[in-house]
Motif scaffolding. Sequence first.
Motif, PDB file in Angstrom:
ATOM      1  N   SER A 231       0.827  -1.224   0.000  1.00  0.00           N
ATOM      2  CA  SER A 231       0.000   0.000   0.000  1.00  0.00           C
ATOM      3  C   SER A 231       0.855   1.266   0.000  1.00  0.00           C
ATOM      4  O   SER A 231       0.506   2.271   0.611  1.00  0.00           O
ATOM      5  CB  SER A 231      -0.949   0.022   1.206  1.00  0.00           C
ATOM      6  N   ALA A 232       1.968   1.223  -0.683  1.00  0.00           N
ATOM      7  CA  ALA A 232       2.888   2.363  -0.686  1.00  0.00           C
ATOM      8  C   ALA A 232       2.499   3.387  -1.740  1.00  0.00           C
ATOM      9  O   ALA A 232       2.022   3.034  -2.820  1.00  0.00           O
ATOM     10  CB  ALA A 232       4.312   1.891  -0.942  1.00  0.00           C
ATOM     11  N   PRO A 233       2.712   4.677  -1.458  1.00  0.00           N
ATOM     12  CA  PRO A 233       2.530   5.699  -2.496  1.00  0.00           C
ATOM     13  C   PRO A 233       3.689   5.650  -3.480  1.00  0.00           C
ATOM     14  O   PRO A 233       4.791   5.208  -3.139  1.00  0.00           O
ATOM     15  CB  PRO A 233       2.556   7.009  -1.706  1.00  0.00           C
ATOM     16  N   ALA A 234       3.435   6.125  -4.684  1.00  0.00           N
ATOM     17  CA  ALA A 234       4.504   6.225  -5.680  1.00  0.00           C
ATOM     18  C   ALA A 234       5.129   7.610  -5.684  1.00  0.00           C
ATOM     19  O   ALA A 234       6.307   7.763  -6.005  1.00  0.00           O
ATOM     20  CB  ALA A 234       3.973   5.892  -7.070  1.00  0.00           C
ATOM     21  N   ARG A 235       4.345   8.620  -5.343  1.00  0.00           N
ATOM     22  CA  ARG A 235       4.828   9.992  -5.441  1.00  0.00           C
ATOM     23  C   ARG A 235       4.354  10.787  -4.237  1.00  0.00           C
ATOM     24  O   ARG A 235       3.352  10.470  -3.597  1.00  0.00           O
ATOM     25  CB  ARG A 235       4.347  10.642  -6.736  1.00  0.00           C
ATOM     26  N   TRP A 236       5.105  11.855  -3.940  1.00  0.00           N
ATOM     27  CA  TRP A 236       4.782  12.717  -2.803  1.00  0.00           C
ATOM     28  C   TRP A 236       3.666  13.704  -3.133  1.00  0.00           C
ATOM     29  O   TRP A 236       3.366  13.946  -4.298  1.00  0.00           O
ATOM     30  CB  TRP A 236       6.008  13.503  -2.364  1.00  0.00           C
ATOM     31  N   TYR A 237       3.089  14.253  -2.098  1.00  0.00           N
ATOM     32  CA  TYR A 237       2.109  15.349  -2.173  1.00  0.00           C
ATOM     33  C   TYR A 237       0.821  14.941  -2.887  1.00  0.00           C
ATOM     34  O   TYR A 237       0.097  15.800  -3.383  1.00  0.00           O
ATOM     35  CB  TYR A 237       2.719  16.578  -2.862  1.00  0.00           C
ATOM     36  N   TYR A 238       0.533  13.647  -2.927  1.00  0.00           N
ATOM     37  CA  TYR A 238      -0.686  13.203  -3.601  1.00  0.00           C
ATOM     38  C   TYR A 238      -1.913  13.600  -2.785  1.00  0.00           C
ATOM     39  O   TYR A 238      -1.987  13.313  -1.590  1.00  0.00           O
ATOM     40  CB  TYR A 238      -0.653  11.682  -3.798  1.00  0.00           C
ATOM     41  N   ARG A 239      -2.873  14.270  -3.433  1.00  0.00           N
ATOM     42  CA  ARG A 239      -4.105  14.704  -2.766  1.00  0.00           C
ATOM     43  C   ARG A 239      -5.354  14.287  -3.543  1.00  0.00           C
ATOM     44  O   ARG A 239      -6.405  14.903  -3.419  1.00  0.00           O
ATOM     45  CB  ARG A 239      -4.110  16.231  -2.605  1.00  0.00           C
ATOM     46  N   GLY A 240      -5.236  13.237  -4.324  1.00  0.00           N
ATOM     47  CA  GLY A 240      -6.322  12.851  -5.210  1.00  0.00           C
ATOM     48  C   GLY A 240      -7.471  12.111  -4.561  1.00  0.00           C
ATOM     49  O   GLY A 240      -8.482  11.844  -5.211  1.00  0.00           O
ATOM     50  N   THR A 241      -7.358  11.764  -3.289  1.00  0.00           N
ATOM     51  CA  THR A 241      -8.439  11.081  -2.578  1.00  0.00           C
ATOM     52  C   THR A 241      -8.750  11.848  -1.293  1.00  0.00           C
ATOM     53  O   THR A 241      -7.893  12.553  -0.744  1.00  0.00           O
ATOM     54  CB  THR A 241      -8.042   9.637  -2.216  1.00  0.00           C
ATOM     55  N   ALA A 242      -9.984  11.682  -0.806  1.00  0.00           N
ATOM     56  CA  ALA A 242     -10.380  12.382   0.417  1.00  0.00           C
ATOM     57  C   ALA A 242      -9.510  11.999   1.615  1.00  0.00           C
ATOM     58  O   ALA A 242      -9.110  12.877   2.396  1.00  0.00           O
ATOM     59  CB  ALA A 242     -11.857  12.113   0.715  1.00  0.00           C
ATOM     60  N   PRO A 243      -9.173  10.712   1.816  1.00  0.00           N
ATOM     61  CA  PRO A 243      -8.298  10.384   2.952  1.00  0.00           C
ATOM     62  C   PRO A 243      -6.938  11.073   2.870  1.00  0.00           C
ATOM     63  O   PRO A 243      -6.392  11.481   3.898  1.00  0.00           O
ATOM     64  CB  PRO A 243      -8.159   8.857   2.856  1.00  0.00           C
ATOM     65  N   MET A 244      -6.380  11.230   1.678  1.00  0.00           N
ATOM     66  CA  MET A 244      -5.084  11.892   1.567  1.00  0.00           C
ATOM     67  C   MET A 244      -5.202  13.400   1.792  1.00  0.00           C
ATOM     68  O   MET A 244      -4.277  14.032   2.317  1.00  0.00           O
ATOM     69  CB  MET A 244      -4.454  11.599   0.212  1.00  0.00           C
ATOM     70  N   ARG A 245      -6.334  13.983   1.420  1.00  0.00           N
ATOM     71  CA  ARG A 245      -6.528  15.405   1.716  1.00  0.00           C
ATOM     72  C   ARG A 245      -6.631  15.625   3.230  1.00  0.00           C
ATOM     73  O   ARG A 245      -6.093  16.606   3.764  1.00  0.00           O
ATOM     74  CB  ARG A 245      -7.767  15.938   0.991  1.00  0.00           C
ATOM     75  N   ARG A 246      -7.280  14.702   3.915  1.00  0.00           N
ATOM     76  CA  ARG A 246      -7.347  14.794   5.376  1.00  0.00           C
ATOM     77  C   ARG A 246      -5.977  14.603   6.003  1.00  0.00           C
ATOM     78  O   ARG A 246      -5.608  15.286   6.967  1.00  0.00           O
ATOM     79  CB  ARG A 246      -8.337  13.761   5.921  1.00  0.00           C
ATOM     80  N   LEU A 247      -5.185  13.682   5.446  1.00  0.00           N
ATOM     81  CA  LEU A 247      -3.863  13.448   5.987  1.00  0.00           C
ATOM     82  C   LEU A 247      -2.977  14.689   5.819  1.00  0.00           C
ATOM     83  O   LEU A 247      -2.218  15.049   6.724  1.00  0.00           O
ATOM     84  CB  LEU A 247      -3.221  12.237   5.309  1.00  0.00           C
ATOM     85  N   HIS A 248      -3.080  15.350   4.670  1.00  0.00           N
ATOM     86  CA  HIS A 248      -2.290  16.565   4.468  1.00  0.00           C
ATOM     87  C   HIS A 248      -2.701  17.659   5.458  1.00  0.00           C
ATOM     88  O   HIS A 248      -1.839  18.405   5.943  1.00  0.00           O
ATOM     89  CB  HIS A 248      -2.447  17.062   3.020  1.00  0.00           C
ATOM     90  N   TRP A 249      -3.974  17.753   5.749  1.00  0.00           N
ATOM     91  CA  TRP A 249      -4.424  18.716   6.760  1.00  0.00           C
ATOM     92  C   TRP A 249      -3.812  18.368   8.113  1.00  0.00           C
ATOM     93  O   TRP A 249      -3.338  19.246   8.835  1.00  0.00           O
ATOM     94  CB  TRP A 249      -5.948  18.704   6.852  1.00  0.00           C
ATOM     95  N   LEU A 250      -3.790  17.085   8.442  1.00  0.00           N
ATOM     96  CA  LEU A 250      -3.249  16.638   9.722  1.00  0.00           C
ATOM     97  C   LEU A 250      -1.773  17.006   9.854  1.00  0.00           C
ATOM     98  O   LEU A 250      -1.307  17.422  10.913  1.00  0.00           O
ATOM     99  CB  LEU A 250      -3.425  15.114   9.849  1.00  0.00           C
ATOM    100  N   VAL A 251      -1.045  16.869   8.751  1.00  0.00           N
ATOM    101  CA  VAL A 251       0.405  17.066   8.787  1.00  0.00           C
ATOM    102  C   VAL A 251       0.801  18.533   8.678  1.00  0.00           C
ATOM    103  O   VAL A 251       1.767  18.975   9.319  1.00  0.00           O
ATOM    104  CB  VAL A 251       1.067  16.239   7.661  1.00  0.00           C
ATOM    105  N   THR A 252       0.076  19.310   7.883  1.00  0.00           N
ATOM    106  CA  THR A 252       0.534  20.657   7.536  1.00  0.00           C
ATOM    107  C   THR A 252      -0.082  21.770   8.366  1.00  0.00           C
ATOM    108  O   THR A 252       0.441  22.886   8.377  1.00  0.00           O
ATOM    109  CB  THR A 252       0.254  20.949   6.050  1.00  0.00           C
ATOM    110  N   ARG A 253      -1.166  21.514   9.069  1.00  0.00           N
ATOM    111  CA  ARG A 253      -1.839  22.577   9.828  1.00  0.00           C
ATOM    112  C   ARG A 253      -1.592  22.421  11.324  1.00  0.00           C
ATOM    113  O   ARG A 253      -1.573  21.294  11.843  1.00  0.00           O
ATOM    114  CB  ARG A 253      -3.350  22.541   9.563  1.00  0.00           C
ATOM    115  N   PRO A 254      -1.416  23.531  12.030  1.00  0.00           N
ATOM    116  CA  PRO A 254      -1.202  23.437  13.487  1.00  0.00           C
ATOM    117  C   PRO A 254      -2.317  22.677  14.202  1.00  0.00           C
ATOM    118  O   PRO A 254      -2.044  21.852  15.083  1.00  0.00           O
ATOM    119  CB  PRO A 254      -1.146  24.902  13.922  1.00  0.00           C
ATOM    120  N   THR A 255      -3.563  22.949  13.823  1.00  0.00           N
ATOM    121  CA  THR A 255      -4.675  22.221  14.452  1.00  0.00           C
ATOM    122  C   THR A 255      -4.603  20.744  14.126  1.00  0.00           C
ATOM    123  O   THR A 255      -4.870  19.887  14.980  1.00  0.00           O
ATOM    124  CB  THR A 255      -6.019  22.805  13.989  1.00  0.00           C
TER     125      THR A 255
END
Length: 355
Positions: A231-255
């Motif tokens: 279940s590994a990603p091939a490339r960084w910064y992928y936001r093409g699915t809702a779970p990955m958009r949530r993960l980016h919020w988790l990682v990049t935002r103070p909240t």
Amino acid sequence: MSSAPEGRFRSSPVPLLTPGGPSGGTDGSSRASLLTDDGVRIEALYEPRAMAGRTVAGSSFDGTAGDGVTDGHESVVDGHGGAAEGGCVTDGGGLTNGHGYGSGTAGVAVGTAIVIAHGFTGSLDRPAVRRAARVLGRHAAVVTFSFRGHGGSGGRSTVGDREVLDLAAAVRWARALGHRRVVTVGFSMGGSVVLRHGALYAAGREAGGTEVPAEVLGDPEARADAVVAVSAPARWYYRGTAPMRRLHWLVTRPTGRLVGRYGFGTRIDRDDWDPVPLSPVEAAGLIAPVPLLIVHGDRDPYFPLDHPRMLAGAAGDGAELWLEPGMGHAENAADESLLTRIGDWTTAACSMMGS
């Protein structure tokens, strides 16, 4: 995430006896606090191979196996299998702990060890990781550990960048315990880590991102003999699915990072990657001739099937690709049947290389 020196991070202490979950015991298992090349303490657990209701230190692929080599005591070892702050010491024949009991003798545990790299927000004590260790433990000895910022380990998560140093420390520990072959099996973020680790350490190159010290690049004690990425990603910064958009919020935002810390028990570094690490797809093309297995579910909610296909395409003939019908994401979706087949693959891969 940041590739800055560890001194910029505020580490969490790893106690000598990590509370909760599996612990060292008479079955030969042993906990340790490993010290990475950048000075982070990583909690780890070694479990000998399980055979017919008992455990042995490992197995060679001619059907023989060594005796148990650990006494259930925790050790504190550095990233090269040596002593750290009065914990484990080496005597040239393997590891001994402060009480003088052998906790690994080179030439005794002669078989294979599998090092499991969990996904983001996981840890060595999570049920899915324990299940993977139990099933894979029928094929070989198993080392599980918690990445930096996870579980009882120190530091902060860099979400796949400096985590290659954590994996390298776990691989070195497996070899210090006497295992001749070490296979890395990574899930999700751990899948990207085993790919990058396989490329950096097997090839002895520094290719962006993690500042791996030059003296340990290509270190034979830290390299993997076979690599499995699930279940590994091939490339960084992928936001093409809702779970990955949530993960980016988790990682990049103070909240989001507060939610990560208090909701998921994961401490995340606040800085951006600089430089950007070698991507998993770039790494996949650098692992050969080390055997590589890529496993991915066709119902993975995080990364669609173009990710494993990109990885396999980059690796060429050096990789095997399994697309699993109905499978979701990472260790939580890896059932006993799949884990058994992965264990069989590691056995076959190492058999081809000899014992």
